[in-house]
Design a protein around this motif. Sequence first.
Motif, mmCIF file in Angstrom:
data_model
loop_
_atom_site.group_PDB
_atom_site.id
_atom_site.type_symbol
_atom_site.label_atom_id
_atom_site.label_comp_id
_atom_site.label_asym_id
_atom_site.label_seq_id
_atom_site.Cartn_x
_atom_site.Cartn_y
_atom_site.Cartn_z
ATOM 1 N N GLU A 26 0.343 -1.860 0.435
ATOM 2 C CA GLU A 26 -1.072 -1.406 0.057
ATOM 3 C C GLU A 26 -1.888 -2.072 -0.764
ATOM 4 O OE1 GLU A 26 -1.875 2.003 0.611
ATOM 5 O OE2 GLU A 26 -3.456 2.483 -0.752
ATOM 6 N N LYS A 27 -2.942 -2.329 -0.549
ATOM 7 C CA LYS A 27 -3.957 -2.869 -1.218
ATOM 8 C C LYS A 27 -4.511 -2.096 -2.373
ATOM 9 C CE LYS A 27 -4.858 -6.267 2.250
ATOM 10 N NZ LYS A 27 -5.333 -6.062 3.629
ATOM 11 N N ILE A 34 2.353 0.177 -10.926
ATOM 12 C CA ILE A 34 3.206 1.125 -9.797
ATOM 13 C C ILE A 34 2.128 1.292 -8.692
ATOM 14 C CG2 ILE A 34 4.300 3.107 -9.445
ATOM 15 C CD1 ILE A 34 5.826 1.233 -11.435
ATOM 16 N N CYS A 35 2.737 1.052 -7.478
ATOM 17 C CA CYS A 35 1.873 1.228 -6.479
ATOM 18 C C CYS A 35 1.685 2.934 -6.215
ATOM 19 C CB CYS A 35 2.746 0.605 -5.087
ATOM 20 S SG CYS A 35 1.979 0.952 -3.493
ATOM 21 N N PRO A 36 0.549 3.192 -5.934
ATOM 22 C CA PRO A 36 0.165 4.476 -5.969
ATOM 23 C C PRO A 36 0.515 4.986 -4.246
ATOM 24 C CG PRO A 36 -1.912 3.331 -5.582
ATOM 25 C CD PRO A 36 -0.859 2.483 -6.038
ATOM 26 N N ALA A 37 0.832 4.174 -3.498
ATOM 27 C CA ALA A 37 1.363 4.657 -2.246
ATOM 28 C C ALA A 37 2.757 4.924 -1.998
ATOM 29 C CB ALA A 37 0.780 3.916 -1.158
ATOM 30 N N CYS A 38 3.563 4.010 -2.590
ATOM 31 C CA CYS A 38 5.138 4.046 -2.410
ATOM 32 C C CYS A 38 5.853 4.196 -3.538
ATOM 33 C CB CYS A 38 5.563 2.733 -1.753
ATOM 34 S SG CYS A 38 5.575 1.533 -2.404
ATOM 35 N N ASN A 41 7.259 -1.093 -7.860
ATOM 36 C CA ASN A 41 6.637 -2.032 -8.759
ATOM 37 C C ASN A 41 5.497 -2.760 -7.961
ATOM 38 O OD1 ASN A 41 7.577 -1.529 -11.239
ATOM 39 N ND2 ASN A 41 9.199 -2.888 -10.870
ATOM 40 N N ALA A 42 4.360 -2.700 -8.299
ATOM 41 C CA ALA A 42 3.407 -3.540 -7.530
ATOM 42 C C ALA A 42 2.718 -4.571 -8.535
ATOM 43 C CB ALA A 42 2.216 -2.839 -6.866
ATOM 44 N N ARG A 43 3.187 -5.847 -8.583
ATOM 45 C CA ARG A 43 2.431 -6.764 -9.437
ATOM 46 C C ARG A 43 1.924 -7.997 -8.654
ATOM 47 N NH1 ARG A 43 6.189 -5.601 -14.708
ATOM 48 N NH2 ARG A 43 5.718 -3.610 -15.021
ATOM 49 N N ASN A 44 1.931 -8.158 -7.442
ATOM 50 C CA ASN A 44 1.470 -9.442 -6.756
ATOM 51 C C ASN A 44 -0.011 -9.291 -6.691
ATOM 52 O OD1 ASN A 44 4.123 -9.414 -6.383
ATOM 53 N ND2 ASN A 44 3.979 -9.680 -4.291
ATOM 54 N N LEU A 80 -14.298 -1.038 -0.317
ATOM 55 C CA LEU A 80 -14.104 -2.436 -0.041
ATOM 56 C C LEU A 80 -13.592 -2.495 1.433
ATOM 57 C CD1 LEU A 80 -12.227 -3.619 -3.181
ATOM 58 C CD2 LEU A 80 -14.739 -4.041 -2.684
ATOM 59 N N GLU A 81 -13.820 -3.544 2.221
ATOM 60 C CA GLU A 81 -13.570 -3.851 3.657
ATOM 61 C C GLU A 81 -12.002 -3.814 3.479
ATOM 62 O OE1 GLU A 81 -15.408 -7.223 5.299
ATOM 63 O OE2 GLU A 81 -13.736 -8.684 4.264
ATOM 64 N N GLU A 82 -11.231 -4.121 2.500
ATOM 65 C CA GLU A 82 -10.017 -4.267 2.557
ATOM 66 C C GLU A 82 -9.234 -2.661 2.323
ATOM 67 O OE1 GLU A 82 -11.676 -6.193 0.851
ATOM 68 O OE2 GLU A 82 -10.997 -8.367 1.057
ATOM 69 N N GLY A 83 -10.102 -1.851 1.961
ATOM 70 C CA GLY A 83 -9.400 -0.353 1.903
ATOM 71 C C GLY A 83 -9.986 0.267 0.527
ATOM 72 N N PRO A 84 -9.536 -0.274 -0.554
ATOM 73 C CA PRO A 84 -9.779 0.388 -1.767
ATOM 74 C C PRO A 84 -11.277 0.671 -2.041
ATOM 75 C CG PRO A 84 -8.487 -1.613 -2.299
ATOM 76 C CD PRO A 84 -9.019 -1.598 -0.850
ATOM 77 N N MET A 85 -11.328 1.754 -2.886
ATOM 78 C CA MET A 85 -12.699 2.178 -3.295
ATOM 79 C C MET A 85 -12.828 1.961 -4.848
ATOM 80 S SD MET A 85 -14.974 5.035 -1.882
ATOM 81 C CE MET A 85 -13.949 6.590 -1.709
ATOM 82 N N LEU A 86 -13.875 1.737 -5.130
ATOM 83 C CA LEU A 86 -14.122 1.396 -6.739
ATOM 84 C C LEU A 86 -15.553 1.935 -6.812
ATOM 85 C CD1 LEU A 86 -16.123 -1.078 -6.800
ATOM 86 C CD2 LEU A 86 -14.078 -2.434 -6.358
ATOM 87 N N THR A 87 -15.962 2.117 -8.199
ATOM 88 C CA THR A 87 -17.271 2.494 -8.772
ATOM 89 C C THR A 87 -17.890 1.396 -9.264
ATOM 90 O OG1 THR A 87 -16.283 4.652 -9.313
ATOM 91 C CG2 THR A 87 -18.510 4.026 -10.207
#
Lengths: 136, 357
Positions: A26-27, A34-38, A41-44, A80-87
């Motif tokens: 997940e991006k 923490i990864c919101p999808a799974c 731990n997500a720190r890469n 974003l073209e990779e998926g996430p949405m931001l303000t």
Amino acid sequence: MEASRHWRLKQERYTLMGEICPHCEEKIFPPRDICPACGENARNLYKYSGRGEVYSFTTVYQAPAGYEENAPYTIALVRLEEGPMLTAQLTDLGDETVEIGMPVEMVTRKLRSDGERGMLVYGYKFRPQLARTISA
Amino acid sequence: MTDHKVPPILKPIRDVGIVGYGAYIPRYRLPASEVARIWKAGSGGLLIEEKAVSGLDEDVITMSIEAARNALARAEIDPSEIRAVWVGSESHPYAVKPTSTVVAEAIGATPHTQAADWEFACKAGTEAIQAAIGFVGSEMARFALAIGMDTAQARPGDPLEYTAGAGGAAFLLGPAEISLATIESSYSFATDTPDFFRRANEKYPEHGERFTGEPSYFKHITSAAQALMQAIEASPSDYQHVVFHQPNTKFPQRVGRALGFKPEQIETGLLVPLIGNTYAGSALVGLTAVLDVAEPGDRILLVSYGSGAGSDAISLRATELLPERHNLAPQTQDYIARRTEIDYATYARFRGKLTMK
């Protein structure tokens, strides 16, 4: 003055640095532990391309403290073209009208200053994709 | 004092070149006729058509970041290999706190890098390039980034207000063998000449009186260009393109003619009629417009001018790698074509000339 917070967020703000989950790919933006999808731990670290499109937008006339000099300005939900949405704020609109689905690209701009004597804060905004005579 | 029969050119041990280049010009344009309208100056004999004006959220830091990203896109190198990020300007946003550290952070060059701000009126950018040539040419570094960028200041109503524009360019210097244009040689000519200055804490520069023009711009550019060409046994006809510092349209045309260049050699890099005088960015953004169209083997002469006063002359030759990198970043003409005209009131707001508190 929140110099420590601005300093801590500089990489994320200047370069759109987020994360990619090593478990489910997940991006993630903004980065978090923490990864919101799974839930693992997500720190890469993962650097986004900066390209995206307007998902929705609105214009701010009554700006919060620190942003008054820029008002009125348009803020958008950018997918974003990779998926996430931001303000983020939209900038360099000139006389262009904003539309849902409009292609935009990230630029690093001055977000605000903490008064005449304070620090200048820089970060991401999005502008209409630059028209190019010969595309890359 | 040594009598230099052959001018002492600046030549590094290792051959150096431009590995990547990138321009930035903001979107907004203030026509010179609009400045004339406000000050009842009439519209005859205006020095340029219009100038580029930075937006409310732009300054030398943000503009340098975009130019540097364009240079890196063309260079196709890992930014962590850059050992110096140097920004030349006379409009650094802070009096104390480097522009260059923010730029270095934003492009991913930190922390194993030099970072410094340069200052020499309109030639701070070419100073940074020459220092970068030395840094790479001595093998202290493989890559060094030199930027010339300005959001030029002018007192309301001053003749400079017609031309003082915003923009500039970034150049990544590196080994000649992977360059888009090699540096053949360079030369610097500087004297203490008080033609233009701004004291600390003053908003606007002072200029004029007897040192403008002949003893400053013309003397220094002519001396630098002639010395370099003499030392490397080149003549104006050897160059496809020449780019001078461009405070207005006439000065570079006149100095070019005096040196023996033809109008077609000056044309491509002469951007001042459409973007104004971008000070430390002026000659450099002109060079990016030339590199955007130059062919392998083309020779290019770049001569900057900074008040106070001095000129740096740099002789370049385009390589086989240049054409394939032209389109890896926006071209300078793309930025010029992105244009929104503004009136004087909007300009006054954008440039912080209105008292808000």
